[in-house]
Motif scaffolding. Structure first.
Motif, PDB file in Angstrom:
ATOM      1  N   UNK A 101       5.200  13.542   5.219  1.00 18.45           N
ATOM      2  CA  UNK A 101       5.160  14.916   4.720  1.00 18.45           C
ATOM      3  C   UNK A 101       5.015  15.883   5.892  1.00 18.45           C
ATOM      4  N   UNK A 102       5.876  16.902   5.909  1.00 25.42           N
ATOM      5  CA  UNK A 102       5.793  17.906   6.970  1.00 25.42           C
ATOM      6  C   UNK A 102       6.431  19.192   6.470  1.00 25.42           C
ATOM      7  N   UNK A 103       6.023  20.338   7.044  1.00 25.92           N
ATOM      8  CA  UNK A 103       6.686  21.594   6.691  1.00 25.92           C
ATOM      9  C   UNK A 103       7.630  22.058   7.797  1.00 25.92           C
ATOM     10  N   UNK A 145       0.847  -1.196   0.000  1.00 22.09           N
ATOM     11  CA  UNK A 145       0.000   0.000   0.000  1.00 22.09           C
ATOM     12  C   UNK A 145       0.881   1.244   0.000  1.00 22.09           C
ATOM     13  N   UNK A 146       0.466   2.256  -0.738  1.00 20.72           N
ATOM     14  CA  UNK A 146       1.144   3.551  -0.713  1.00 20.72           C
ATOM     15  C   UNK A 146       0.437   4.442   0.300  1.00 20.72           C
ATOM     16  N   UNK A 147       1.164   4.834   1.351  1.00 21.35           N
ATOM     17  CA  UNK A 147       0.563   5.525   2.490  1.00 21.35           C
ATOM     18  C   UNK A 147       1.288   6.838   2.746  1.00 21.35           C
ATOM     19  N   UNK A 148       0.501   7.895   2.936  1.00 24.43           N
ATOM     20  CA  UNK A 148       1.041   9.218   3.226  1.00 24.43           C
ATOM     21  C   UNK A 148       0.603   9.650   4.620  1.00 24.43           C
ATOM     22  N   UNK A 149       1.580   9.997   5.469  1.00 26.20           N
ATOM     23  CA  UNK A 149       1.260  10.609   6.756  1.00 26.20           C
ATOM     24  C   UNK A 149       1.573  12.096   6.668  1.00 26.20           C
ATOM     25  N   UNK A 150       0.588  12.922   6.984  1.00 27.18           N
ATOM     26  CA  UNK A 150       0.686  14.379   6.835  1.00 27.18           C
ATOM     27  C   UNK A 150       0.937  15.001   8.202  1.00 27.18           C
ATOM     28  N   UNK A 159      -3.215   9.862   6.287  1.00 27.48           N
ATOM     29  CA  UNK A 159      -3.526   9.895   7.718  1.00 27.48           C
ATOM     30  C   UNK A 159      -2.798  11.044   8.393  1.00 27.48           C
ATOM     31  N   UNK A 160      -3.364  11.474   9.519  1.00 31.00           N
ATOM     32  CA  UNK A 160      -2.687  12.426  10.397  1.00 31.00           C
ATOM     33  C   UNK A 160      -3.150  12.183  11.815  1.00 31.00           C
ATOM     34  N   UNK A 161      -2.274  12.506  12.754  1.00 30.41           N
ATOM     35  CA  UNK A 161      -2.547  12.286  14.173  1.00 30.41           C
ATOM     36  C   UNK A 161      -2.195  13.563  14.926  1.00 30.41           C
ATOM     37  N   UNK A 162      -3.221  14.398  15.174  1.00 30.70           N
ATOM     38  CA  UNK A 162      -2.966  15.646  15.874  1.00 30.70           C
ATOM     39  C   UNK A 162      -2.486  16.737  14.944  1.00 30.70           C
ATOM     40  N   UNK A 163      -3.164  16.930  13.834  1.00 33.68           N
ATOM     41  CA  UNK A 163      -2.786  17.952  12.859  1.00 33.68           C
ATOM     42  C   UNK A 163      -3.899  18.970  12.633  1.00 33.68           C
ATOM     43  N   UNK A 164      -5.066  18.510  12.201  1.00 30.33           N
ATOM     44  CA  UNK A 164      -6.069  19.435  11.666  1.00 30.33           C
ATOM     45  C   UNK A 164      -6.709  20.317  12.735  1.00 30.33           C
ATOM     46  N   UNK A 165      -6.537  19.962  14.011  1.00 34.34           N
ATOM     47  CA  UNK A 165      -7.089  20.794  15.091  1.00 34.34           C
ATOM     48  C   UNK A 165      -6.328  22.110  15.262  1.00 34.34           C
ATOM     49  N   UNK A 166      -5.213  22.271  14.557  1.00 34.71           N
ATOM     50  CA  UNK A 166      -4.433  23.499  14.659  1.00 34.71           C
ATOM     51  C   UNK A 166      -4.821  24.529  13.595  1.00 34.71           C
ATOM     52  N   UNK A 167      -5.926  24.279  12.902  1.00 35.12           N
ATOM     53  CA  UNK A 167      -6.387  25.183  11.849  1.00 35.12           C
ATOM     54  C   UNK A 167      -7.804  25.665  12.161  1.00 35.12           C
ATOM     55  N   UNK A 168      -8.127  26.850  11.623  1.00 42.89           N
ATOM     56  CA  UNK A 168      -9.464  27.422  11.787  1.00 42.89           C
ATOM     57  C   UNK A 168      -9.977  27.945  10.444  1.00 42.89           C
ATOM     58  N   UNK A 169     -11.281  28.208  10.388  1.00 38.41           N
ATOM     59  CA  UNK A 169     -11.877  28.838   9.211  1.00 38.41           C
ATOM     60  C   UNK A 169     -11.742  27.994   7.962  1.00 38.41           C
ATOM     61  N   UNK A 181       1.231  21.258   3.595  1.00 41.53           N
ATOM     62  CA  UNK A 181       0.063  20.453   3.205  1.00 41.53           C
ATOM     63  C   UNK A 181      -1.042  21.285   2.563  1.00 41.53           C
ATOM     64  N   UNK A 182      -1.054  22.587   2.805  1.00 42.00           N
ATOM     65  CA  UNK A 182      -2.075  23.451   2.205  1.00 42.00           C
ATOM     66  C   UNK A 182      -1.689  23.934   0.812  1.00 42.00           C
ATOM     67  N   UNK A 183      -0.523  23.550   0.328  1.00 42.63           N
ATOM     68  CA  UNK A 183      -0.060  23.984  -1.001  1.00 42.63           C
ATOM     69  C   UNK A 183       0.711  22.850  -1.667  1.00 42.63           C
ATOM     70  N   UNK A 184       0.050  21.722  -1.851  1.00 42.83           N
ATOM     71  CA  UNK A 184       0.729  20.546  -2.381  1.00 42.83           C
ATOM     72  C   UNK A 184       0.851  20.608  -3.900  1.00 42.83           C
ATOM     73  N   UNK A 185       1.972  20.116  -4.442  1.00 42.60           N
ATOM     74  CA  UNK A 185       2.095  20.026  -5.902  1.00 42.60           C
ATOM     75  C   UNK A 185       1.187  18.933  -6.459  1.00 42.60           C
ATOM     76  N   UNK A 186       0.848  19.057  -7.748  1.00 47.01           N
ATOM     77  CA  UNK A 186      -0.093  18.117  -8.373  1.00 47.01           C
ATOM     78  C   UNK A 186       0.385  16.677  -8.330  1.00 47.01           C
ATOM     79  N   UNK A 187       1.708  16.484  -8.337  1.00 47.84           N
ATOM     80  CA  UNK A 187       2.217  15.103  -8.381  1.00 47.84           C
ATOM     81  C   UNK A 187       1.931  14.318  -7.103  1.00 47.84           C
TER      82      UNK A 187
END
Length: 268
Positions: free
Chosen positions: A81-83, A55-60, A124-134, A109-115
């Motif tokens: 993947x991380x910034x 399986x090809x798996x991406x952790x953000x 998947x992500x563990x403790x990421x998206x709660x740091x964003x609003x709006x 992650x908010x500006x990913x290239x098309x590839x």
């Protein structure tokens, strides 16, 4: 104070610039492998794909990448993947210590290239998206589905606003100036459902980690040791029990884990 808590690469670089021993890493991996959250994630993957193999798996926003290590052990091809450069170095160290391979991608992650889009079987992500609003809060969740192919699965693990121990711990940590992970806005299941409706994710399920384990947030001995910065050696790996779950975990545990499937109806 709010400026110091902004979700920036510098914040996460500072957080992940920590010295973790190889023994502590082995313990963290073993503990996650025996957790009810991992058991539930593994069950979903095996039900959908039959195996982790190839399986090809991406952790953000991976940080250390503990769950990615568990999947790599089972034959998956992992991309981290991380910034935050420091977070990527931390996950590289964990994979090296585990004698496993992965790809490491320095990207926002908010500006990913098309590839990187429509490419993976699992995101998947563990403790990421709660740091964003709006709008960014919707977008960061949507990205998890943009990177997977049709039929792929995304796992998003976030803090639960209805877990009392976590809310108490967070309140007092912020009050005492000891909160280190920036602005964090926990979720309800309803909010996640609304986001799913907005982006057209219709095949969804919720589960949690362990409600009982979340009581560690308000364990007075643990709190005192943290305040005094007492660092104890990790327990013996053999002593880690298999974590047990209850039906309440999906509603009241610290982590809400959302599993969603990308279909032709997903609005990307």
């Amino acid at each position: 104070n709010l400026k110091k808590m902004e979700n920036t690469p510098k914040l996460w670089d500072n957080l992940w610039e920590i010295d973790i021993s190889e023994e502590e890493d082995r313990f963290a991996i073993a503990k996650e492998e025996k957790s009810i959250r991992w058991e539930r994630i593994e069950n979903v993957v095996l039900k959908e794909f039959g195996s982790f193999k190839d399986l090809n798996i991406l952790e953000i926003g991976a940080g250390a990448g503990t769950n990615s290590v568990l999947m790599a052990k089972r034959g998956a091809h992992i991309t981290i993947l991380d910034y935050s450069e420091q977070a990527l170095q931390r996950s590289q160290e964990l994979f090296k210590r585990s004698q496993l391979n992965a790809e490491f991608t320095f990207q926002d992650a908010l500006a990913l290239p098309n590839e990187l889009l429509n490419k993976y079987d699992v995101s998947m992500s563990f403790g990421l998206t709660e740091h964003f609003l709006g709008a960014d809060r919707v977008k960061i969740n949507k990205v998890h589905f943009q990177v997977i192919r049709e039929g792929g699965i995304s796992f998003i693990s976030v803090p639960n606003k209805y877990n009392p121990p976590y809310r108490i711990y967070k309140y007092f940590s912020q009050l005492l100036g000891r909160w280190k992970v920036g602005m964090e806005f926990p979720y309800s299941r309803r909010e996640l459902r609304n986001i799913c409706q907005e982006i057209g994710v219709t095949e969804i399920s919720f589960f949690g980690d362990s409600l009982i384990s979340s009581m560690q947030f308000v364990n007075p001995i643990r709190i005192i040791k943290k305040l005094l910065k007492i660092k104890e050696p990790p327990e013996n790996i053999e002593s880690i029990p298999n974590e047990k779950g209850t039906f309440l975990d999906a509603y009241l545990s610290y982590a809400i884990v959302f599993a969603g499937k990308r279909t032709a109806k997903t609005n990307l």
